[in-house]
Design a protein around this motif. Structure first.
Motif, PDB file in Angstrom:
ATOM      1  N   GLY A 215      50.833  52.420  48.002  1.00 20.30           N
ATOM      2  CA  GLY A 215      50.171  52.321  46.897  1.00 20.30           C
ATOM      3  C   GLY A 215      48.935  53.544  45.815  1.00 20.30           C
ATOM      4  N   GLY A 216      47.874  53.775  46.419  1.00 19.29           N
ATOM      5  CA  GLY A 216      47.154  54.439  45.348  1.00 19.29           C
ATOM      6  C   GLY A 216      47.334  55.817  46.007  1.00 19.29           C
ATOM      7  N   LYS A 217      48.467  56.013  47.304  1.00 21.46           N
ATOM      8  CA  LYS A 217      49.034  57.364  48.383  1.00 21.46           C
ATOM      9  C   LYS A 217      50.198  57.553  47.288  1.00 21.46           C
ATOM     10  N   SER A 218      51.381  56.576  46.913  1.00 23.11           N
ATOM     11  CA  SER A 218      52.547  57.275  46.388  1.00 23.11           C
ATOM     12  C   SER A 218      52.518  58.501  45.978  1.00 23.11           C
ATOM     13  N   LEU A 219      51.849  58.658  44.771  1.00 25.25           N
ATOM     14  CA  LEU A 219      52.291  59.865  43.976  1.00 25.25           C
ATOM     15  C   LEU A 219      52.006  61.171  45.350  1.00 25.25           C
ATOM     16  N   ALA A 220      51.160  61.080  45.691  1.00 25.71           N
ATOM     17  CA  ALA A 220      50.599  61.982  46.669  1.00 25.71           C
ATOM     18  C   ALA A 220      52.373  62.594  48.033  1.00 25.71           C
ATOM     19  N   PHE A 221      52.625  61.065  47.612  1.00 25.47           N
ATOM     20  CA  PHE A 221      53.999  61.144  48.840  1.00 25.47           C
ATOM     21  C   PHE A 221      55.102  61.575  48.180  1.00 25.47           C
ATOM     22  N   ALA A 222      55.413  61.249  46.611  1.00 25.84           N
ATOM     23  CA  ALA A 222      55.943  61.625  45.910  1.00 25.84           C
ATOM     24  C   ALA A 222      56.153  63.583  45.763  1.00 25.84           C
ATOM     25  N   GLY A 223      54.931  63.851  45.272  1.00 30.27           N
ATOM     26  CA  GLY A 223      54.757  65.527  45.800  1.00 30.27           C
ATOM     27  C   GLY A 223      55.085  65.991  47.063  1.00 30.27           C
ATOM     28  N   LEU A 224      54.755  65.431  48.041  1.00 26.58           N
ATOM     29  CA  LEU A 224      55.349  65.836  49.394  1.00 26.58           C
ATOM     30  C   LEU A 224      56.245  66.207  49.671  1.00 26.58           C
ATOM     31  N   ASN A 225      57.189  65.009  49.512  1.00 26.44           N
ATOM     32  CA  ASN A 225      58.458  64.572  49.087  1.00 26.44           C
ATOM     33  C   ASN A 225      59.213  66.212  48.398  1.00 26.44           C
ATOM     34  N   GLN A 226      58.568  66.600  46.925  1.00 26.78           N
ATOM     35  CA  GLN A 226      59.208  67.798  46.059  1.00 26.78           C
ATOM     36  C   GLN A 226      58.791  69.353  46.560  1.00 26.78           C
TER      37      GLN A 226
END
Length: 298
Positions: A215-226
């Motif tokens: 949900g709302g944490k998905s963009l932060a998860f994308a950033g972590l992977n990058q």
């Protein structure tokens, strides 16, 4: 409402077909395949191998993207963001789609055959991973990692194509594994830019992704992977004893990803997604120049 595959039915047929196949996205994987090839031989692969890498990726791109559109056509028809996709509007017919898949798979397998026996032997595995992706997202959020692994496989494929005249152990040693995993984590990040706008729709229709899961944490998860991706790329520069050009290209790669992330935070997902094409080209170009100049000592 951004959609990389949308096109109006009244537009030129060639343009519609290119939008349908999203051929510009070949530049996510082609530079990484060439990175794998140049780094595997620590120099310049033959023109023949480089051309066959291109044709293999070109044709499997046709088959994979068409299969994705075909599998999702009823889902896309109900999603306001994807209602203008050519298979939904009828600008591309189902019969056209099956023909694209057949042509794509034949071209892919023929290219793999002419690369080397190991590439040809492993080619069905690559096709299986690519062609099953659209069905995985009906069952698990790990489908995001499946599509990201396809980008990682492009690095492996390039290395196998360039060094496949040798034995399996030699090839395994020559595959730049740091860059394989760096590419996977990078791809997870930009793939989520394509899923985050559809969170509500996907939840309603029981489709799975890390965007839906987090949900709302998905963009932060994308950033972590990058961040993991850039860290592994820097580690690769060190491990493979690359030169200054590679460090500069890795830094620029990370900077472009940061700009894309900022754009995604502003909900400009279209530009964020496509900025990663530049990130791929910049990273690969630096590694390719270093390898061509003979700087890797590993």
């Amino acid at each position: 409402m951004w959609d990389p595959g949308g096109a109006h039915k009244t537009q030129n047929k060639v343009y519609i077909t290119l939008r349908f196949l999203r051929m510009e996205q070949t530049f996510f994987s082609l530079p990484m395949a060439y990175l794998g090839a140049f780094l595997a031989v620590r120099g310049i692969p033959s023109i023949r191998v480089l051309l066959l890498i291109f044709t293999a990726l070109f044709f499997i791109r046709i088959a994979g993207m068409t299969n994705d559109n075909l599998a999702d056509r009823f889902i896309d028809a109900r999603n306001p963001r994807t209602m203008t996709r050519p298979l939904v509007t009828g600008a591309i017919t189902v019969q056209d789609a099956y023909l694209f898949i057949i042509i794509g798979l034949i071209g892919y397998f023929v290219s793999a055959f002419f690369i080397n026996i190991i590439a040809f032997t492993l080619s069905p595995l690559g096709a299986l991973i690519i062609m099953t992706y659209p069905y995985m997202k009906r069952h698990t959020a790990l489908a995001n990692y499946q599509i990201a692994s396809i980008q990682g496989l492009s690095v492996m494929a390039g290395a196998i194509a360039a060094s496949g005249i040798h034995g399996p152990l030699y090839i395994i040693y020559r595959i730049p594994w740091f860059f394989v995993f760096a590419t996977i984590f990078w791809a997870i990040g930009f793939d989520l830019y394509n899923h985050i706008p559809d969170i509500d729709y996907d939840k309603t229709h029981n489709l799975h992704s890390f965007a839906v899961l987090l949900g709302g944490k998905s963009l932060a998860f994308a950033g972590l992977n990058q961040v993991l991706s850039v860290s592994l790329a820097v580690g690769a520069d060190i491990f493979y004893k690359l030169y200054l050009i590679s460090y500069i290209s890795t830094a620029l790669h990370g900077l472009i990803m940061l700009i894309a992330f900022i754009l995604a935070r502003k909900q400009d997902y279209g530009r964020a997604f496509h900025y990663n094409i530049y990130a791929s080209v910049v990273l690969a170009l630096g590694i390719i120049i270093d390898a061509a100049l003979g700087f890797p000592k590993f």
